[in-house]
Design a protein around this motif. Structure first.
Motif, PDB file in Angstrom:
ATOM      1  N   UNK A 170       0.831  -1.207   0.000  1.00  0.00           N
ATOM      2  CA  UNK A 170       0.000   0.000   0.000  1.00  0.00           C
ATOM      3  C   UNK A 170       0.871   1.264   0.000  1.00  0.00           C
ATOM      4  N   UNK A 171       1.945   1.250   0.759  1.00  0.00           N
ATOM      5  CA  UNK A 171       2.835   2.407   0.869  1.00  0.00           C
ATOM      6  C   UNK A 171       4.269   1.938   0.629  1.00  0.00           C
ATOM      7  N   UNK A 172       4.861   2.406  -0.476  1.00  0.00           N
ATOM      8  CA  UNK A 172       6.217   1.977  -0.832  1.00  0.00           C
ATOM      9  C   UNK A 172       7.262   3.040  -0.508  1.00  0.00           C
ATOM     10  N   UNK A 173       6.890   4.018   0.305  1.00  0.00           N
ATOM     11  CA  UNK A 173       7.824   5.107   0.593  1.00  0.00           C
ATOM     12  C   UNK A 173       9.054   4.622   1.361  1.00  0.00           C
ATOM     13  N   UNK A 174       8.926   3.505   2.117  1.00  0.00           N
ATOM     14  CA  UNK A 174      10.061   2.966   2.866  1.00  0.00           C
ATOM     15  C   UNK A 174      10.713   1.777   2.179  1.00  0.00           C
TER      16      UNK A 174
END
Length: 605
Positions: free
Chosen positions: A553-557
């Motif tokens: 869902x969140x690939x920022x990390x």
């Protein structure tokens, strides 16, 4: 092959100022041998004190007396013309001969020398650094000695020398390791004292000494002139920063261990790092040839970074492009967002080289943000707590000279630390707090950094500099520009970038297709680990679909974020259920997704 030789700068300085100054302080490389040209034109090496005495005799000094606290006073003789000095009006050393070799002996002799009326004489005070325990806290005897030296420096008068137009003093020469070893009030601002630094042998000195030193190396005498020149050039280039004592020792080591002159670089390496054979030549080349598949399996979605790093390894092995002096075998600066595989690539390269990914030497530079944190790396200086322990970096590289050295998050280190890195990249050597020289000539240096991912806007807020929707080319250009600005404008150290050169490798964001591969790889690893412990855990398709959607869902990390989500959504709940339900190894355990509880639960039959 022979290079034109002229006296070193310190000797030229001494000769120039002998008619002008009454005392001299020689400091720096004063324990090394000195290159000396004999009347026959041959350049050889000679003790420092004898080189100094020969220069004084050559200017017409009738007597040169050497003093140290172990042997007391000794009369020196020249080893180059004039064959013997004149004997008229020499100092009487019989009085000093029966005196203990301490401060009192020097205190009594110095006025006799300075006030001597006949042929000019000189006193060389060797190991003068050991005359005091501390130049700031002198004992009464020490204070009396240096007060007398101060007064005598002004009292001394120059006198003519027969056959010369110049006049000379009865000269006192202090030989110290550091200028600060003598009281500041004696040296600083004293117009009658000249401080002369003695430098390490430069390339010219090493080149003129090389032919004579290599005579004892097997095969050199019988080799062709062109082969001799090639060996001498390699010897000169690879001994950058070493002393003449070291050059002598390397030639002797080559003779003792039978190293052929064409392989003189092996003798240099053995002397510096204790490695008998070139470890880079003993690597499994077939393994490195097939390394592309191994690295790409572990570092996904970074083809350019993988290719660049493998090229660095292959260059280190083949030696293409040459390697000057003690510089590391290779240097890489890995930049990019968090969790994209920078540290993983360093681990994988280490595994490729050593067969063990934990064999690298790693430093988290966020622990070195304080001003004096460099003492942790190289060791505290004498007199400070921890002096006897050495430095973490210097100790580690001394123990493992052939290694990958990883400096994680380099931008968090104090700027003072960066000066040490400049020394490593430029000279390939660090001197520890204990004075030991540690060589980085067999290491592969890797820096990682998040520089360029964020920037400071006009209002001083930290904002993203690059975004996942940027193409790789756009992102790379932005990151490189920010890195250049940081080193040039913020740190004012553009020379570090110059040493790294084109080896700044920018990693791409973890994009959707790559994220799916990372997720599948991590999930398979978790299940395989459970199976190795005897737990037969399986996932229903709906559970896998749920985990995949949540983890991506969140690939920022990046990959680290995927791993964190798997731990929170799968590993932790699974460990809790296995423990609470007392599940035994070999017992089937299926997980499914419950829409009501919105979490993974055990599938009950």
């Amino acid at each position: 092959m022979a290079a034109a030789y002229s006296d070193p700068r310190w000797l030229q300085d001494l000769r120039r100022f002998l008619p002008l100054k009454s005392q001299f302080v020689l400091t720096g490389n004063v324990r090394d041998l000195q290159a000396t040209q004999l009347p026959q034109g041959i350049v050889t090496s000679m003790r420092f004190d004898q080189t100094l005495a020969n220069a004084l005799f050559g200017h017409g000094y009738g007597q040169v007396v050497l003093f140290d606290q172990l042997r007391g006073f000794q009369t020196m003789a020249p080893t180059v013309p004039p064959a013997s000095p004149g004997t008229e009006g020499l100092l009487d050393l019989s009085v000093a001969a029966g005196t203990p070799a301490g401060l009192g002996a020097l205190l009594g002799f110095m006025p006799q020398l300075v006030r001597h009326e006949r042929t000019p004489a000189a006193l060389i005070v060797d190991f003068a650094s050991r005359l005091t325990v501390s130049s700031e806290n002198l004992t009464p005897a020490e204070h009396q000695l240096f007060t007398q030296a101060l007064i005598l420096s002004h009292e001394a008068r120059a006198r003519p020398v027969e056959g010369q137009t110049k006049s000379f003093f009865n000269t006192v020469v202090w030989i110290v390791e550091r200028e600060g070893d003598l009281p500041d009030w004696l040296v600083v601002g004293n117009p009658r004292i000249r401080v002369i630094p003695v430098a390490k042998p430069d390339q010219v000195v090493r080149r003129v000494l090389a032919p004579a030193l290599l005579q004892i190396v097997p095969g050199f005498r019988d080799a062709k002139q062109e082969e001799r020149e090639t060996a001498a050039n390699e010897f000169v280039e690879s001994t950058e920063g070493l002393l003449v004592h070291d050059l002598n020792a390397i030639a002797t080591l080559g003779k003792v261990e039978g190293v052929q002159f064409a392989n003189i670089g092996d003798a240099v390496r053995r002397y510096k790092v204790g490695v008998t054979e070139d470890p880079w030549q003993r690597l499994d080349r077939n393994k490195i040839k097939g390394g592309d598949d191994l690295v790409r399996r572990r570092v996904k979605g970074q083809p350019l970074a993988v290719t660049h790093m493998l090229d660095l390894v292959k260059r280190a092995v083949t030696g293409v492009g040459g390697k000057r002096g003690n510089r590391p075998r290779g240097v890489a600066f890995l930049a990019g967002p968090t969790g994209v595989g920078k540290t993983e690539l360093a681990k994988t390269i280490t595994s490729l080289l050593f067969g063990d990914e934990s064999a690298y030497i790693r430093f988290d530079m966020s622990e070195f943000s304080a001003e004096h944190a460099d003492q942790r790396l190289i060791g505290a200086p004498p007199g400070y707590v921890g002096y006897d322990m050495g430095g973490e970096l210097t100790n580690a590289v001394r123990e493992k000279p052939f290694s990958v050295v990883l400096f994680d998050e380099i931008e968090k280190a104090h700027p003072r630390i960066l000066d040490k890195f400049l020394q490593i990249l430029d000279d390939g050597v660090l001197t520890s707090g204990r004075g030991d020289r540690v060589y980085f000539s067999e290491t592969l240096i890797i820096f990682t950094s998040n520089l360029g991912i964020y920037k400071t806007d006009e209002s001083g807020h930290r904002v993203p500099n690059v975004r996942p929707e940027d193409t790789y080319d756009v992102m790379r250009d932005k990151v490189l520009s920010e890195i250049q600005d940081h080193f040039k404008l913020v740190l004012n150290r553009p020379e570090i970038l110059n040493r790294i050169g084109e080896n700044i490798i920018v990693f791409d964001f973890v994009r959707q297709d790559v994220a799916e591969q990372i997720f599948a790889h991590m999930l398979d690893s978790i299940l395989a680990d459970l199976k190795s412990k005897g737990y037969l855990v399986s996932l229903e398709d709906i559970a896998t679909t749920y985990l995949k959607a949540e983890c991506l869902r969140d690939l920022s990390n990046g990959g680290r974020g995927i791993r964190n989500q798997l731990e929170a959504l799968l590993v932790n709940p699974l460990a809790r259920q296995l423990f609470d339900e007392d599940v035994q190894p070999g017992e089937p355990f299926a997980l499914s997704y419950s829409a009501d509880s919105q979490r993974l639960e055990r599938l009950r039959c």
